[in-house]
Design a protein around this motif. Structure first.
Motif, PDB file in Angstrom:
ATOM      1  N   ASP A 275       0.859  -1.178   0.000  1.00  0.00           N
ATOM      2  CA  ASP A 275       0.000   0.000   0.000  1.00  0.00           C
ATOM      3  C   ASP A 275       0.898   1.231   0.000  1.00  0.00           C
ATOM      4  O   ASP A 275       1.907   1.268   0.729  1.00  0.00           O
ATOM      5  N   VAL A 276       0.538   2.223  -0.800  1.00  0.00           N
ATOM      6  CA  VAL A 276       1.263   3.491  -0.815  1.00  0.00           C
ATOM      7  C   VAL A 276       0.409   4.511  -0.066  1.00  0.00           C
ATOM      8  O   VAL A 276      -0.720   4.795  -0.478  1.00  0.00           O
ATOM      9  N   LEU A 277       0.964   5.034   1.024  1.00  0.00           N
ATOM     10  CA  LEU A 277       0.231   5.975   1.869  1.00  0.00           C
ATOM     11  C   LEU A 277       0.737   7.390   1.613  1.00  0.00           C
ATOM     12  O   LEU A 277       1.936   7.672   1.732  1.00  0.00           O
ATOM     13  N   ALA A 278      -0.172   8.283   1.272  1.00  0.00           N
ATOM     14  CA  ALA A 278       0.189   9.675   1.030  1.00  0.00           C
ATOM     15  C   ALA A 278       0.372  10.402   2.360  1.00  0.00           C
ATOM     16  O   ALA A 278      -0.270  10.063   3.356  1.00  0.00           O
ATOM     17  N   PRO A 279       1.242  11.402   2.388  1.00  0.00           N
ATOM     18  CA  PRO A 279       1.420  12.166   3.625  1.00  0.00           C
ATOM     19  C   PRO A 279       0.262  13.110   3.901  1.00  0.00           C
ATOM     20  O   PRO A 279      -0.691  13.181   3.132  1.00  0.00           O
ATOM     21  N   GLU A 280       0.341  13.804   5.021  1.00  0.00           N
ATOM     22  CA  GLU A 280      -0.616  14.846   5.403  1.00  0.00           C
ATOM     23  C   GLU A 280      -2.023  14.314   5.652  1.00  0.00           C
ATOM     24  O   GLU A 280      -3.013  15.005   5.456  1.00  0.00           O
ATOM     25  N   GLY A 281      -2.093  13.037   6.054  1.00  0.00           N
ATOM     26  CA  GLY A 281      -3.372  12.477   6.451  1.00  0.00           C
ATOM     27  C   GLY A 281      -4.295  12.054   5.335  1.00  0.00           C
ATOM     28  O   GLY A 281      -5.487  11.843   5.567  1.00  0.00           O
ATOM     29  N   HIS A 282      -3.768  11.904   4.123  1.00  0.00           N
ATOM     30  CA  HIS A 282      -4.634  11.539   2.998  1.00  0.00           C
ATOM     31  C   HIS A 282      -4.722  10.033   2.768  1.00  0.00           C
ATOM     32  O   HIS A 282      -5.508   9.580   1.933  1.00  0.00           O
TER      33      HIS A 282
ATOM     34  N   CYS B 209      -5.838  10.488  -5.002  1.00  0.00           N
ATOM     35  CA  CYS B 209      -4.605  11.128  -5.467  1.00  0.00           C
ATOM     36  C   CYS B 209      -4.820  12.628  -5.644  1.00  0.00           C
ATOM     37  O   CYS B 209      -4.001  13.448  -5.195  1.00  0.00           O
ATOM     38  N   VAL B 210      -5.920  13.006  -6.270  1.00  0.00           N
ATOM     39  CA  VAL B 210      -6.223  14.423  -6.482  1.00  0.00           C
ATOM     40  C   VAL B 210      -6.446  15.125  -5.143  1.00  0.00           C
ATOM     41  O   VAL B 210      -6.001  16.262  -4.934  1.00  0.00           O
ATOM     42  N   GLY B 211      -7.124  14.450  -4.221  1.00  0.00           N
ATOM     43  CA  GLY B 211      -7.352  15.031  -2.905  1.00  0.00           C
ATOM     44  C   GLY B 211      -6.049  15.364  -2.201  1.00  0.00           C
ATOM     45  O   GLY B 211      -5.904  16.430  -1.594  1.00  0.00           O
ATOM     46  N   TRP B 212      -5.093  14.436  -2.280  1.00  0.00           N
ATOM     47  CA  TRP B 212      -3.791  14.683  -1.655  1.00  0.00           C
ATOM     48  C   TRP B 212      -3.053  15.826  -2.358  1.00  0.00           C
ATOM     49  O   TRP B 212      -2.586  16.766  -1.712  1.00  0.00           O
ATOM     50  N   ILE B 213      -2.960  15.779  -3.675  1.00  0.00           N
ATOM     51  CA  ILE B 213      -2.179  16.774  -4.405  1.00  0.00           C
ATOM     52  C   ILE B 213      -2.754  18.178  -4.224  1.00  0.00           C
ATOM     53  O   ILE B 213      -2.017  19.152  -4.087  1.00  0.00           O
ATOM     54  N   THR B 214      -4.063  18.290  -4.191  1.00  0.00           N
ATOM     55  CA  THR B 214      -4.693  19.611  -4.058  1.00  0.00           C
ATOM     56  C   THR B 214      -4.877  20.032  -2.611  1.00  0.00           C
ATOM     57  O   THR B 214      -5.245  21.181  -2.346  1.00  0.00           O
ATOM     58  N   GLY B 215      -4.655  19.109  -1.669  1.00  0.00           N
ATOM     59  CA  GLY B 215      -4.877  19.431  -0.270  1.00  0.00           C
ATOM     60  C   GLY B 215      -6.344  19.542   0.083  1.00  0.00           C
ATOM     61  O   GLY B 215      -6.703  20.236   1.031  1.00  0.00           O
ATOM     62  N   THR B 216      -7.200  18.837  -0.661  1.00  0.00           N
ATOM     63  CA  THR B 216      -8.645  18.883  -0.433  1.00  0.00           C
ATOM     64  C   THR B 216      -9.025  17.937   0.701  1.00  0.00           C
ATOM     65  O   THR B 216      -8.669  16.758   0.677  1.00  0.00           O
ATOM     66  N   HIS B 217      -9.758  18.449   1.683  1.00  0.00           N
ATOM     67  CA  HIS B 217     -10.063  17.662   2.877  1.00  0.00           C
ATOM     68  C   HIS B 217     -10.977  16.486   2.572  1.00  0.00           C
ATOM     69  O   HIS B 217     -10.727  15.370   3.036  1.00  0.00           O
ATOM     70  N   HIS B 218     -12.034  16.719   1.805  1.00  0.00           N
ATOM     71  CA  HIS B 218     -13.032  15.661   1.556  1.00  0.00           C
ATOM     72  C   HIS B 218     -13.001  15.234   0.096  1.00  0.00           C
ATOM     73  O   HIS B 218     -13.020  16.062  -0.810  1.00  0.00           O
ATOM     74  N   ILE B 219     -12.991  13.943  -0.119  1.00  0.00           N
ATOM     75  CA  ILE B 219     -12.845  13.377  -1.454  1.00  0.00           C
ATOM     76  C   ILE B 219     -14.012  13.742  -2.375  1.00  0.00           C
ATOM     77  O   ILE B 219     -13.871  13.725  -3.600  1.00  0.00           O
ATOM     78  N   ARG B 220     -15.147  14.139  -1.794  1.00  0.00           N
ATOM     79  CA  ARG B 220     -16.322  14.439  -2.617  1.00  0.00           C
ATOM     80  C   ARG B 220     -16.107  15.650  -3.517  1.00  0.00           C
ATOM     81  O   ARG B 220     -16.845  15.856  -4.480  1.00  0.00           O
ATOM     82  N   GLU B 221     -15.105  16.497  -3.205  1.00  0.00           N
ATOM     83  CA  GLU B 221     -14.845  17.667  -4.035  1.00  0.00           C
ATOM     84  C   GLU B 221     -13.867  17.385  -5.168  1.00  0.00           C
ATOM     85  O   GLU B 221     -13.559  18.282  -5.950  1.00  0.00           O
ATOM     86  N   THR B 222     -13.392  16.152  -5.283  1.00  0.00           N
ATOM     87  CA  THR B 222     -12.379  15.835  -6.295  1.00  0.00           C
ATOM     88  C   THR B 222     -12.960  15.160  -7.529  1.00  0.00           C
ATOM     89  O   THR B 222     -12.221  14.754  -8.413  1.00  0.00           O
ATOM     90  N   ILE B 223     -14.276  15.037  -7.588  1.00  0.00           N
ATOM     91  CA  ILE B 223     -14.953  14.424  -8.729  1.00  0.00           C
ATOM     92  C   ILE B 223     -16.102  15.351  -9.122  1.00  0.00           C
ATOM     93  O   ILE B 223     -16.715  15.980  -8.248  1.00  0.00           O
ATOM     94  N   PRO B 224     -16.406  15.496 -10.405  1.00  0.00           N
ATOM     95  CA  PRO B 224     -17.445  16.463 -10.791  1.00  0.00           C
ATOM     96  C   PRO B 224     -18.773  16.267 -10.071  1.00  0.00           C
ATOM     97  O   PRO B 224     -19.337  17.234  -9.541  1.00  0.00           O
ATOM     98  N   PHE B 225     -19.279  15.038 -10.056  1.00  0.00           N
ATOM     99  CA  PHE B 225     -20.565  14.779  -9.407  1.00  0.00           C
ATOM    100  C   PHE B 225     -20.422  13.583  -8.468  1.00  0.00           C
ATOM    101  O   PHE B 225     -20.520  12.435  -8.909  1.00  0.00           O
ATOM    102  N   PRO B 226     -20.172  13.826  -7.184  1.00  0.00           N
ATOM    103  CA  PRO B 226     -19.912  12.727  -6.252  1.00  0.00           C
ATOM    104  C   PRO B 226     -21.152  11.892  -5.980  1.00  0.00           C
ATOM    105  O   PRO B 226     -22.267  12.396  -5.917  1.00  0.00           O
TER     106      PRO B 226
END
Length: 433
Positions: free
Chosen positions: A347-354, A408-425
């Motif tokens: 498993d690859v774990l992203a930093p900053e709690g993602h 991946c997008v959530g981590w790179i953008t620093g977005t707290h909730h994954i629902r904002e990383t897809i057009p229509f969650p």
């Protein structure tokens, strides 16, 4: 006629008269000057309009333009470091295409539920626009990475006859009233067939999990990119995974700096993640680290969000945790011959709690072993006959992984909730809009 250009191209047209086609993002007035912000999908440009340039009638009308009115503005491009994007337009004229009355999303604060009800409009906002532009870059980087390395795109089906990850989180579909079908949880099993035919493949598409989870890291519909390669072992797989992630990060840093700036993203962590190698620790080492931090974990437990966050906090870039207990992993994971109680997985774990952004490993390539694992997991054997054929006819060691685009997008953008990383969650409680 002035040339119609996109805002992201303004640097090439300084001193020229051009036309911008877009929508009114915001406006303010200061005496005899209007500052009109126009967005066109590629960026935001401030258009400076005076009564002398527009004329009294058009100038007065501009003071009543409403948010999201579609319009075209013609003017002279000039460089201004204080302006959004570093360039602005001295407006000479404008033309309204269509009005916008009582636009529901105003500059004031709105609740998350309201914004998701208006998701079709919320994606026009500056932050959401930036996140989705980064997402687009990430997806294109995925395709370019594998294409440049000789991988063949291999499209896996969305309808499947059975589960590949367990039967408790499947979306069931009535298939012509004759049988049950399921929305795919992963394209991996089909990618394995592709790898044994084409050597190196990747599939890229939507996946579905009927997991009743409401955490900030889960969606019921998300996108995965899943490479699979013949004659790959776990070490090959880990090298591919770290090269892949570092390539994506470099690509976003190089091409989406403006979007990251708009998101106020601290890029120090990303800059570290742009280089390899990534640290590697075994599951056993991870358990000891977690116990030292005071977390109550025991050998055999899978890691949740708290454990992943605690582990990744020790590193300035993604960390690779390998050789989890076999009981934690899917039936197709190969056991370590030197230590059968652990699987050849990572498993690859992203930093900053993602948390986890990649999961993968070496696949079981022995026919009898795989068959016994399918039965041990109480899965029906018949739907997997084709999968077992891959071990009957020229089986070889092979490995791969899956990366969730949204995580991946959530981590790179620093977005707290994954629902904002897809057009229509799509979430447990949300199927609209």
């Amino acid at each position: 006629m002035p040339e119609r250009v996109y805002i992201e191209e303004l640097s090439k047209h300084v001193g020229e008269e051009v036309t911008l086609s877009g929508w009114l993002y915001n406006r303010r007035s200061s005496g005899k000057i209007h500052f009109i912000q126009v967005r066109d999908g590629s960026g935001i440009c401030q258009c400076v309009a005076t009564i002398n340039d527009l004329g009294a009638e058009a100038f007065a009308a501009a003071d009543h333009l409403s948010q999201e009115t579609s319009l075209q503005v013609t003017g002279i491009v000039r460089e201004d470091k204080r302006a959004p994007g570093g360039y602005e337009l001295t407006a000479k004229s404008y033309r309204v295409i269509s009005g916008s009355v009582d636009y529901p999303i105003t500059p004031k604060e709105h609740g998350v539920a309201f914004l998701h009800d208006q998701r079709h409009l919320w994606i026009r906002s500056s932050k959401q626009h930036a996140i989705l532009r980064v997402r687009s870059e990430v997806e294109q980087a995925c395709r370019d990475f594998f294409y440049d390395r000789g991988f063949t795109l291999f499209d896996a089906p969305v309808f499947t006859p059975t589960s590949c990850e367990g039967t408790t989180n499947l979306f069931e579909v009535d298939y012509f009233g004759e049988r049950k079908a399921y929305l795919t949880q992963s394209g991996q099993l089909y990618a394995e067939a592709g790898a044994l035919a084409l050597g190196k493949v990747y599939c890229f598409g939507p996946t579905f999990r009927a997991e009743k989870s409401k955490t900030r890291r889960h969606l019921t519909e998300f996108w995965m990119v899943e490479p699979e390669a013949a004659y790959f072992d776990l070490d090959d797989d880990m090298r591919l995974a770290e090269d892949f992630v570092s390539y994506i990060v470099r690509r976003v840093l190089e091409r989406r700096g403006e979007e990251l700036k708009r998101l106020e993203r601290d890029t120090k962590m990303l800059e570290a993640a742009a280089s390899t190698p990534y640290p590697r620790i075994t599951y056993d080492e991870a358990i000891e680290k977690l116990k030292a931090k005071g977390l109550e974990v025991k050998w055999g437990d899978d890691f949740g969000g708290d454990e992943e966050t605690a582990l990744s906090s020790e590193f300035d870039r993604p960390v690779m945790v390998h050789r989890y207990p076999s009981v934690c992993k899917a039936f197709y994971m190969k056991q370590d011959p030197a230590r059968p109680e652990v699987a050849l997985c990572v498993d690859v774990l992203a930093p900053e709690g993602h948390g986890e952004i990649i999961g993968g490993g070496q696949r079981e390539d022995d026919f009898e072993t795989l068959k016994s694992k399918i039965l041990a997991h109480h899965l029906p054997l018949e739907p997997f006959n084709w999968y077992l054929d891959l071990r009957r006819y020229g089986s070889v060691p092979h490995a791969g992984f899956g990366m969730g685009i949204e995580r991946c997008v959530g981590w790179i953008t620093g977005t707290h909730h994954i629902r904002e990383t897809i057009p229509f969650p799509r979430l447990m409680e949300r199927l609209e809009p």
